[in-house]
Design a protein around this motif. Structure first.
Motif, PDB file in Angstrom:
ATOM      1  N   TYR A  57       0.844  -1.094   0.105  1.00  0.00           N
ATOM      2  CA  TYR A  57      -0.048   0.082  -0.126  1.00  0.00           C
ATOM      3  C   TYR A  57       0.942   1.110  -0.048  1.00  0.00           C
ATOM      4  O   TYR A  57       1.592   1.483   0.974  1.00  0.00           O
ATOM      5  CB  TYR A  57      -0.945  -0.038   1.400  1.00  0.00           C
ATOM      6  CG  TYR A  57      -1.729   1.090   1.576  1.00  0.00           C
ATOM      7  CD1 TYR A  57      -3.195   1.392   0.786  1.00  0.00           C
ATOM      8  CD2 TYR A  57      -1.320   2.370   2.055  1.00  0.00           C
ATOM      9  CE1 TYR A  57      -3.816   2.490   1.004  1.00  0.00           C
ATOM     10  CE2 TYR A  57      -2.107   3.576   2.279  1.00  0.00           C
ATOM     11  CZ  TYR A  57      -3.269   3.643   1.784  1.00  0.00           C
ATOM     12  OH  TYR A  57      -3.945   4.875   1.965  1.00  0.00           O
ATOM     13  N   LYS A  59      -0.621   4.509  -1.318  1.00  0.00           N
ATOM     14  CA  LYS A  59      -1.483   5.582  -1.655  1.00  0.00           C
ATOM     15  C   LYS A  59      -1.268   6.551  -0.888  1.00  0.00           C
ATOM     16  O   LYS A  59      -1.021   6.492   0.515  1.00  0.00           O
ATOM     17  CB  LYS A  59      -2.989   4.956  -1.370  1.00  0.00           C
ATOM     18  CG  LYS A  59      -4.037   5.945  -1.710  1.00  0.00           C
ATOM     19  CD  LYS A  59      -5.221   5.430  -2.020  1.00  0.00           C
ATOM     20  CE  LYS A  59      -6.305   6.454  -2.421  1.00  0.00           C
ATOM     21  NZ  LYS A  59      -7.690   5.854  -2.620  1.00  0.00           N
ATOM     22  N   HIS A  63       3.604   9.235  -6.437  1.00  0.00           N
ATOM     23  CA  HIS A  63       3.689   8.412  -7.378  1.00  0.00           C
ATOM     24  C   HIS A  63       4.113   9.092  -8.921  1.00  0.00           C
ATOM     25  O   HIS A  63       3.927   9.983  -9.274  1.00  0.00           O
ATOM     26  CB  HIS A  63       2.375   7.637  -7.650  1.00  0.00           C
ATOM     27  CG  HIS A  63       1.820   7.071  -6.377  1.00  0.00           C
ATOM     28  ND1 HIS A  63       1.535   7.328  -5.319  1.00  0.00           N
ATOM     29  CD2 HIS A  63       2.141   5.511  -6.424  1.00  0.00           C
ATOM     30  CE1 HIS A  63       1.267   6.373  -4.566  1.00  0.00           C
ATOM     31  NE2 HIS A  63       1.686   5.239  -5.069  1.00  0.00           N
ATOM     32  N   GLN A 293      -4.065   7.812  -6.300  1.00  0.00           N
ATOM     33  CA  GLN A 293      -2.918   7.243  -5.863  1.00  0.00           C
ATOM     34  C   GLN A 293      -2.098   8.133  -5.080  1.00  0.00           C
ATOM     35  O   GLN A 293      -1.529   8.162  -3.788  1.00  0.00           O
ATOM     36  CB  GLN A 293      -2.098   6.449  -6.571  1.00  0.00           C
ATOM     37  CG  GLN A 293      -2.941   4.900  -7.223  1.00  0.00           C
ATOM     38  CD  GLN A 293      -3.726   4.468  -6.353  1.00  0.00           C
ATOM     39  OE1 GLN A 293      -3.103   3.844  -5.351  1.00  0.00           O
ATOM     40  NE2 GLN A 293      -5.012   4.573  -6.268  1.00  0.00           N
ATOM     41  N   LEU A 396      -1.837  -3.667  -0.551  1.00  0.00           N
ATOM     42  CA  LEU A 396      -2.190  -2.676  -1.563  1.00  0.00           C
ATOM     43  C   LEU A 396      -4.002  -2.846  -1.781  1.00  0.00           C
ATOM     44  O   LEU A 396      -4.344  -3.908  -1.698  1.00  0.00           O
ATOM     45  CB  LEU A 396      -1.539  -2.860  -2.881  1.00  0.00           C
ATOM     46  CG  LEU A 396      -1.779  -3.848  -3.754  1.00  0.00           C
ATOM     47  CD1 LEU A 396      -0.858  -3.536  -5.017  1.00  0.00           C
ATOM     48  CD2 LEU A 396      -1.618  -5.395  -3.217  1.00  0.00           C
ATOM     49  N   ALA A 400      -5.230  -0.517  -6.753  1.00  0.00           N
ATOM     50  CA  ALA A 400      -3.764  -0.449  -7.222  1.00  0.00           C
ATOM     51  C   ALA A 400      -3.507  -1.745  -7.979  1.00  0.00           C
ATOM     52  O   ALA A 400      -2.314  -1.715  -8.825  1.00  0.00           O
ATOM     53  CB  ALA A 400      -2.959  -0.228  -5.923  1.00  0.00           C
TER      54      ALA A 400
END
Length: 609
Positions: A57, A59, A63, A293, A396, A400
């Motif tokens: 994960y 987020k 990104h 994200q 995740l 994702a």
């Protein structure tokens, strides 16, 4: 003075006894899967050989707009250090948002602006330190655990993400019309996954499967069992629990239960939900996916239809769990059970006639007691599941995984996502083609007067294989495993099963005053309920079955939205169940009455308190 001293001493001793009970619960070893450091960046790119964290994960961290992947591995380590420290100063050091040019989204660089033209803000992570807090009642947040989550290259995840895709594709099919062709196609597709075929083929199971994995194996689906829960009662009667639809009679028997009004004192609350626009999904362009994200706060941009209706489609259920007060469904269920005068568990005191018992239940063993306890276990379940989410598994979200599948599809030779190859190759390509066509149609819709195509980068395809989301913002800002809704559901439902006679059959008076079984479903327009018990052989539904079903409905409602997997539901309800049992055990020490509770567990066994 002696009597007062004894009371002080006895009160202290009760607290000591409860503390000793809690202390003697063994604290388990918390085991995650081995993915967090497994996948590495290629040596011909920035940060060569460093972990890519494609299965974790990420987020909210910055990104890459081209890949949708984490830019700097060190950002993830900063994130972990903040989680372990759990203090607000460490958390403030974690980079949030795209960091271009500041932790805020500027039109033309990232997300579209707000309606007034102002920049889109970022969303902060939710309750990162909650799993590190202590509690004065019930199991410590670290005293319960969950097995490792399915890995990115596992057969189980192939099934799980396939189910997520199919749930998105059938989101607008009414629950009463699951004989629809697309649902049949979903059944065929899911039954072809290796995970489902383990039991379909018969014979010995692979020795590599853990005990937890063996328990999670699913039998081949039918249209009557697909997308349902796995506890007792889940496959009995309609898809939706009666506690999600019916009400109670209220003051002076002013309502019929099929009117759907739950009486709150002199008020009443309607079980109908605000209907969102059918057929509209989100995060179906790669740019919008990357924005989310990066933590873009695009909440509140969903579109609603006029009026309210009973929960009719999976999208309605997703709307319910988008805005519910977390323990709302179980508080409603408790009020409905009390209003129907469903008897309590036979081991509880004061159930004889008043002239025998000489006292009634209220502050203890009565309505106020159980209503407050339903809410009391919720926050403790949340703390325990937050520890699993942030400090152990960091799994995740399904969205994702959809991003990884989309990027790999377009860049199969990219070494940074080489680990996605086993998952991608095992997926039903017809299913992925359906998803791409669905997303292409979504991306040609208009938001107001602006076609969604305007959200595309030059050369970007509108036919993506991203997971279509029911919510504009996708998942909440915390990892996927376990699920907060499911942990709370497990805890609250366990309390209700402990207090009420779980074997009691649900019945209502007919026009002649006879008590008859019922099973209500919404009409096609969702404006009223109809009794379809005859379709199920007039077999009465039970308190246990419908409580288990409301637990599954709420938990899997999050899956319908695209924000959770099946294992998030399955393992989290058990975690919540353990929290509730621990609280009930400790509270039992505080009462002078000699009583017991018989609690049917989700695994089919019974626990006696």
């Amino acid at each position: 003075m002696a009597s007062q001293y004894n009371r002080f001493t006895e009160a202290y001793n009760v607290r000591l006894e409860a503390a000793t009970l809690a202390k003697n619960r063994p604290h388990p070893i918390h085991l995650a899967n081995t993915e967090e450091l497994r996948y590495r960046r290629p040596f011909d790119c920035e940060f060569p050989g460093q972990p890519s964290h494609i299965a974790s994960y990420t987020k909210g961290l910055p990104h890459d707009p081209k890949t949708g992947l984490l830019i700097k591995p060190n950002d993830f380590q900063t994130f972990i250090r903040a989680l372990d420290a759990g203090d607000e100063f460490s958390i403030r050091e974690v980079p949030l948002g795209p960091q271009i040019p500041e932790p805020r989204f500027i039109s033309g660089i990232a997300s579209t602006p707000k309606a007034d033209g102002s920049p889109t803000d970022v969303r902060a992570w939710e309750s990162m330190a909650a799993g590190n807090t202590y509690d004065l009642e019930g199991p410590d947040a670290h005293a319960v655990t969950m097995p490792p989550a399915p890995a990115l290259d596992s057969k189980e995840l192939v099934y799980e993400i396939s189910e997520s895709y199919w749930m998105a594709l059938v989101r607008d099919v009414p629950f009463t019309r699951f004989d629809d062709d697309v649902v049949r196609d979903a059944v065929r597709s899911l039954n072809q996954t290796e995970w489902i075929r383990f039991l379909a083929k018969g014979g010995p199971l692979p020795p590599s499967l853990s005990d937890a994995q063996r328990k999670r194996l699913r039998k081949p689906f039918t249209i009557d069992t697909v997308f349902r829960g796995v506890t007792k009662g889940d496959l009995e009667g309609p898809y939706l629990s009666q506690f999600m639809l019916i009400g109670n009679s209220g003051i002076a028997n002013g309502n019929k239960i099929e009117d759907g009004f739950v009486q709150y004192g002199a008020h009443r609350v309607d079980q109908k939900v605000r209907a969102v626009e059918d057929g509209r999904d989100y995060m179906t362009t790669f740019k919008s996916f990357v924005d989310v994200q990066n933590g873009a706060d695009v909440r509140g941009r969903e579109v609603y239809s006029d009026g309210f209706r009973f929960i009719t489609t999976p999208r309605d259920l997703a709307t319910y769990v988008h805005f519910d007060a977390l323990y709302q469904a179980y508080l409603n269920a408790c009020l409905i059970l009390l209003g129907m005068k469903v008897p309590f568990d036979k081991g509880l005191p004061f159930q004889l006639d008043d002239d025998v018992d000489k006292q009634q239940t209220f502050a203890t063993f009565g309505g106020p007691h159980i209503l407050s306890l339903v809410t009391e276990v919720a926050t403790r379940a949340l703390k325990a599941v937050r520890f699993q989410k942030y400090n152990v598994h960091r799994r995740l979200r399904p969205e994702a995984v959809g991003g990884l599948i989309e990027y790999y599809h377009n860049n199969p030779d990219s070494e940074i996502v080489a680990g996605v190859k086993p998952l991608y190759e095992a997926l039903d390509k017809d299913m992925l083609n359906r998803v791409s066509m669905h997303n292409e149609s979504q991306n040609k819709l208009c938001d107001g007067d602006v076609p969604r195509m305007s959200d595309f980068e030059d050369g970007e395809s509108s036919a993506t294989r991203l997971l279509p989301m029911a919510f504009p913002e996708g998942s909440p800002m915390h990892p996927s495993y376990g699920a907060g809704h499911a942990a709370v559901a497990g805890a609250c439902v366990t309390v209700l099963k402990a207090f009420f006679d779980h074997g009691h059959e649900l019945r209502m008076p007919d026009e002649n005053g006879n008590m008859v079984p019922f099973a209500f479903v919404p009409t096609r327009d969702g404006q009223s309920l109809k009794n379809v018990i005859s379709e199920y052989g007039n077999k009465p539904l039970t308190v246990e079955g419908e409580l288990n079903k409301v637990c599954s409905n709420i938990s899997i409602g999050r899956n319908w939205a695209g924000v959770h997997y099946f294992t998030d539901y399955r393992e989290s309800i058990t975690l919540g169940e353990k929290i509730a049992i621990g609280i009930l055990e400790e509270q039992k020490l505080t009462y002078g009455e000699n009583f017991s509770m018989t609690v049917p567990l989700f695994d089919g066994t019974v626990y006696r308190i």
